[in-house]
Structures are given as structure tokens and as C-alpha cells.
Design a protein around this motif. Sequence first.
Motif, PDB file in Angstrom:
ATOM      1  N   ALA A 250       4.117 -28.714  -1.871  1.00 50.90           N
ATOM      2  CA  ALA A 250       4.218 -29.786  -0.657  1.00 50.90           C
ATOM      3  C   ALA A 250       4.101 -28.920   0.491  1.00 50.90           C
ATOM      4  O   ALA A 250       4.580 -27.809   0.445  1.00 50.90           O
ATOM      5  CB  ALA A 250       5.668 -30.214  -0.706  1.00 50.90           C
ATOM      6  N   VAL A 251       3.109 -29.126   1.553  1.00 52.45           N
ATOM      7  CA  VAL A 251       2.849 -28.314   2.649  1.00 52.45           C
ATOM      8  C   VAL A 251       2.967 -29.372   3.996  1.00 52.45           C
ATOM      9  O   VAL A 251       2.920 -30.603   3.651  1.00 52.45           O
ATOM     10  CB  VAL A 251       1.411 -27.964   2.552  1.00 52.45           C
ATOM     11  N   ASP A 252       3.662 -28.529   5.025  1.00 54.63           N
ATOM     12  CA  ASP A 252       3.532 -29.282   6.163  1.00 54.63           C
ATOM     13  C   ASP A 252       2.300 -29.357   6.846  1.00 54.63           C
ATOM     14  O   ASP A 252       1.379 -28.767   6.335  1.00 54.63           O
ATOM     15  CB  ASP A 252       4.778 -28.843   7.027  1.00 54.63           C
ATOM     16  N   GLU A 253       2.247 -29.831   8.125  1.00 58.10           N
ATOM     17  CA  GLU A 253       0.996 -29.980   8.976  1.00 58.10           C
ATOM     18  C   GLU A 253       0.446 -28.539   9.264  1.00 58.10           C
ATOM     19  O   GLU A 253      -0.658 -28.482   9.205  1.00 58.10           O
ATOM     20  CB  GLU A 253       1.497 -30.698  10.526  1.00 58.10           C
ATOM     21  N   ASP A 254       1.286 -27.631   9.307  1.00 65.48           N
ATOM     22  CA  ASP A 254       0.890 -26.148   9.515  1.00 65.48           C
ATOM     23  C   ASP A 254       0.213 -25.597   8.352  1.00 65.48           C
ATOM     24  O   ASP A 254       0.222 -24.451   8.329  1.00 65.48           O
ATOM     25  CB  ASP A 254       1.787 -25.467  10.364  1.00 65.48           C
ATOM     26  N   GLY A 255       0.735 -26.156   7.193  1.00 64.45           N
ATOM     27  CA  GLY A 255       0.027 -25.498   5.903  1.00 64.45           C
ATOM     28  C   GLY A 255       1.308 -24.626   5.357  1.00 64.45           C
ATOM     29  O   GLY A 255       1.070 -24.244   4.365  1.00 64.45           O
ATOM     30  N   ARG A 256       2.541 -24.651   6.026  1.00 64.73           N
ATOM     31  CA  ARG A 256       3.631 -24.241   5.110  1.00 64.73           C
ATOM     32  C   ARG A 256       3.978 -24.682   4.145  1.00 64.73           C
ATOM     33  O   ARG A 256       4.231 -25.888   4.030  1.00 64.73           O
ATOM     34  CB  ARG A 256       4.696 -24.069   6.233  1.00 64.73           C
ATOM     35  N   ILE A 257       4.004 -23.721   3.088  1.00 63.94           N
ATOM     36  CA  ILE A 257       4.437 -24.268   1.866  1.00 63.94           C
ATOM     37  C   ILE A 257       6.157 -24.646   1.733  1.00 63.94           C
ATOM     38  O   ILE A 257       7.092 -23.769   2.048  1.00 63.94           O
ATOM     39  CB  ILE A 257       4.046 -23.248   0.445  1.00 63.94           C
ATOM     40  N   LEU A 258       6.516 -25.973   1.538  1.00 64.91           N
ATOM     41  CA  LEU A 258       7.845 -26.317   1.548  1.00 64.91           C
ATOM     42  C   LEU A 258       8.485 -26.390   0.059  1.00 64.91           C
ATOM     43  O   LEU A 258       9.684 -26.107   0.010  1.00 64.91           O
ATOM     44  CB  LEU A 258       7.874 -27.591   2.130  1.00 64.91           C
TER      45      LEU A 258
ATOM     46  N   SER B 227       1.064 -29.349 -22.251  1.00 68.68           N
ATOM     47  CA  SER B 227       1.277 -29.313 -23.853  1.00 68.68           C
ATOM     48  C   SER B 227       2.221 -27.983 -24.336  1.00 68.68           C
ATOM     49  O   SER B 227       1.627 -26.919 -24.317  1.00 68.68           O
ATOM     50  CB  SER B 227       0.045 -29.100 -24.618  1.00 68.68           C
ATOM     51  N   PRO B 228       3.162 -28.294 -24.799  1.00 70.35           N
ATOM     52  CA  PRO B 228       4.255 -29.371 -24.695  1.00 70.35           C
ATOM     53  C   PRO B 228       4.479 -29.748 -23.424  1.00 70.35           C
ATOM     54  O   PRO B 228       4.810 -29.005 -22.450  1.00 70.35           O
ATOM     55  CB  PRO B 228       4.963 -29.214 -25.665  1.00 70.35           C
ATOM     56  N   PRO B 229       4.520 -31.156 -22.868  1.00 68.59           N
ATOM     57  CA  PRO B 229       4.863 -31.707 -21.644  1.00 68.59           C
ATOM     58  C   PRO B 229       6.086 -31.057 -21.143  1.00 68.59           C
ATOM     59  O   PRO B 229       7.288 -31.403 -21.778  1.00 68.59           O
ATOM     60  CB  PRO B 229       4.912 -32.993 -21.791  1.00 68.59           C
ATOM     61  N   GLU B 230       6.359 -30.202 -20.079  1.00 69.51           N
ATOM     62  CA  GLU B 230       7.545 -29.800 -19.551  1.00 69.51           C
ATOM     63  C   GLU B 230       7.335 -29.446 -18.250  1.00 69.51           C
ATOM     64  O   GLU B 230       6.422 -28.843 -17.871  1.00 69.51           O
ATOM     65  CB  GLU B 230       7.733 -28.500 -20.431  1.00 69.51           C
ATOM     66  N   LEU B 231       8.422 -29.650 -17.356  1.00 63.14           N
ATOM     67  CA  LEU B 231       8.412 -29.344 -16.022  1.00 63.14           C
ATOM     68  C   LEU B 231       8.763 -27.711 -16.162  1.00 63.14           C
ATOM     69  O   LEU B 231       9.871 -27.443 -16.609  1.00 63.14           O
ATOM     70  CB  LEU B 231       9.571 -29.934 -15.075  1.00 63.14           C
ATOM     71  N   ASP B 232       7.929 -26.838 -15.716  1.00 66.61           N
ATOM     72  CA  ASP B 232       8.314 -25.230 -15.864  1.00 66.61           C
ATOM     73  C   ASP B 232       9.063 -24.898 -14.582  1.00 66.61           C
ATOM     74  O   ASP B 232       9.842 -24.207 -15.043  1.00 66.61           O
ATOM     75  CB  ASP B 232       7.036 -24.583 -16.110  1.00 66.61           C
ATOM     76  N   LEU B 233       8.668 -25.005 -13.523  1.00 62.91           N
ATOM     77  CA  LEU B 233       9.237 -24.742 -12.303  1.00 62.91           C
ATOM     78  C   LEU B 233       9.239 -25.834 -11.317  1.00 62.91           C
ATOM     79  O   LEU B 233       8.373 -26.512 -11.260  1.00 62.91           O
ATOM     80  CB  LEU B 233       8.447 -23.672 -11.842  1.00 62.91           C
ATOM     81  N   MET B 234      10.340 -25.885 -10.491  1.00 64.65           N
ATOM     82  CA  MET B 234      10.399 -26.888  -9.214  1.00 64.65           C
ATOM     83  C   MET B 234      11.234 -26.100  -8.259  1.00 64.65           C
ATOM     84  O   MET B 234      12.476 -25.802  -8.588  1.00 64.65           O
ATOM     85  CB  MET B 234      10.852 -28.262  -9.509  1.00 64.65           C
ATOM     86  N   PHE B 235      10.672 -25.668  -7.179  1.00 69.14           N
ATOM     87  CA  PHE B 235      11.445 -25.119  -6.123  1.00 69.14           C
ATOM     88  C   PHE B 235      11.216 -25.620  -4.727  1.00 69.14           C
ATOM     89  O   PHE B 235      10.031 -26.212  -4.421  1.00 69.14           O
ATOM     90  CB  PHE B 235      11.058 -23.728  -6.063  1.00 69.14           C
ATOM     91  N   VAL B 236      12.303 -25.907  -3.809  1.00 70.32           N
ATOM     92  CA  VAL B 236      12.055 -26.232  -2.520  1.00 70.32           C
ATOM     93  C   VAL B 236      12.594 -25.292  -1.783  1.00 70.32           C
ATOM     94  O   VAL B 236      13.768 -24.554  -2.045  1.00 70.32           O
ATOM     95  CB  VAL B 236      12.805 -27.657  -2.259  1.00 70.32           C
ATOM     96  N   ALA B 237      11.893 -25.064  -0.509  1.00 73.11           N
ATOM     97  CA  ALA B 237      12.440 -23.734   0.191  1.00 73.11           C
ATOM     98  C   ALA B 237      13.853 -24.322   0.539  1.00 73.11           C
ATOM     99  O   ALA B 237      14.212 -25.321   0.979  1.00 73.11           O
ATOM    100  CB  ALA B 237      11.372 -23.702   1.503  1.00 73.11           C
ATOM    101  N   ASP B 238      14.761 -23.068   0.828  1.00 76.30           N
ATOM    102  CA  ASP B 238      16.088 -23.229   1.122  1.00 76.30           C
ATOM    103  C   ASP B 238      16.137 -24.112   2.520  1.00 76.30           C
ATOM    104  O   ASP B 238      16.885 -25.041   2.683  1.00 76.30           O
ATOM    105  CB  ASP B 238      16.951 -22.085   1.583  1.00 76.30           C
ATOM    106  N   ASP B 239      15.401 -23.914   3.586  1.00 78.84           N
ATOM    107  CA  ASP B 239      15.569 -24.611   4.887  1.00 78.84           C
ATOM    108  C   ASP B 239      14.814 -25.861   4.846  1.00 78.84           C
ATOM    109  O   ASP B 239      14.753 -26.748   5.868  1.00 78.84           O
ATOM    110  CB  ASP B 239      14.924 -23.665   6.141  1.00 78.84           C
ATOM    111  N   ALA B 240      13.878 -26.310   3.950  1.00 72.91           N
ATOM    112  CA  ALA B 240      13.466 -27.544   3.584  1.00 72.91           C
ATOM    113  C   ALA B 240      14.421 -28.448   2.748  1.00 72.91           C
ATOM    114  O   ALA B 240      14.156 -29.880   2.534  1.00 72.91           O
ATOM    115  CB  ALA B 240      11.930 -27.550   3.101  1.00 72.91           C
ATOM    116  N   GLN B 241      15.533 -27.963   2.176  1.00 72.56           N
ATOM    117  CA  GLN B 241      16.164 -28.938   1.369  1.00 72.56           C
ATOM    118  C   GLN B 241      16.908 -30.058   2.099  1.00 72.56           C
ATOM    119  O   GLN B 241      17.330 -29.729   3.360  1.00 72.56           O
ATOM    120  CB  GLN B 241      17.272 -27.887   0.413  1.00 72.56           C
TER     121      GLN B 241
END
Length: 165
Positions: free
Chosen positions: A61-69, A77-91
Motif C-alpha cells: 500500500a503506497v501513498d501519493e508520494d510512493g511511501r510504503i504504508l 501453495s499451500p495458501p497462507e498469509l505469510d506476512l502483513m504489516f502496516v507502518a506504525d504511523d499509518a495504523q
Amino acid sequence: MRPRITARWGEVRIRRAVARDARRLTRLVNSSRAYEGPYAPMVAGYKVGPDYIEAHAVHVAVDEDGRILGFYSLVLSPPELDLMFVADDAQGRGIGRLLAAHLHEEARRAGLADVRVVAHPPAEGFYRSVGAERTGTVPARPPAVMWDRPEMVLRIGDGRDGDRP
């Protein structure tokens, strides 16, 4: 579909991660306040490398300036969410929900019936709020993981409109 949200601080979009994002994703993981204290060993020295980004469905997820939020990684295979992170200041701004909706659509496009989620214990409530159901507990695996983790499933369905959580 290209999920986007508009907030008072601008538009956010989701795009596929590329190799040059690796250092920024690694920094996001390593600096996460969610992994301070007793949870720190889980991400100590963790790296998201260019090879990982190429091998898995990693989206940012990126903002208008290209910063990764925030970002997530879907293993097909097998189907799994391996990682999900949101920047602390974007939570608290809907980034996690946007990523979860995108994950759901990507999984549906890939023909997956469901996606396994092994959650960081404090994140269980978030995953439940986006439709995941608890299926069990994954036991601790010292020395990296010193605590039991909730095991969940995110049901994707068969592609009909009413399947989306």
C-alpha cells in the motif's frame, strides 16, 4: 479491481512489490512496535529479500508520494498469509483493511477456497474483524517464537458476489 482509499492525507493504492522495495519492507518489519518486548525475537534480523518478493504475491500500500504504508505476502501453495504489516504511523487509517480486501481479491483470482492465517497474538482481533475464523492454535517454537499463536482461516468462496466477507 484496484483498491484505493482516499483519506485526509491523500490517496492510497495497492501495487505489486518489486525487488527495489525489499529494504523498505525489511525496515517496516524490523521497526514494528507490534514486535517489541517479548515478541522481538520473531523479527530480529528478519529480511524481506528481492528473491522473496519475486517468489510470492507481495503487495504494498503506497501513498501519493510512493511511501510504503504497509504490505502483505500471500503464499499460494499451500495458501497462507505469510506476512502483513502496516507502518506504525499509518495504523488506524484503514490500511490493514485495504490490504485484507486486496488479499481476498487476489486469493479469489488465484482460485483459492481459503487462506490460512497464523496471527501475531495481538492481531487476532484485526483478522477476525476482516472475516477470519479461528481454527486452532499453533504451539510456540523456541527460540524464535516463544508464544502460542492463533491459527485462523480466511474463507474466500467460489467467486460469487455474496461470498465476500
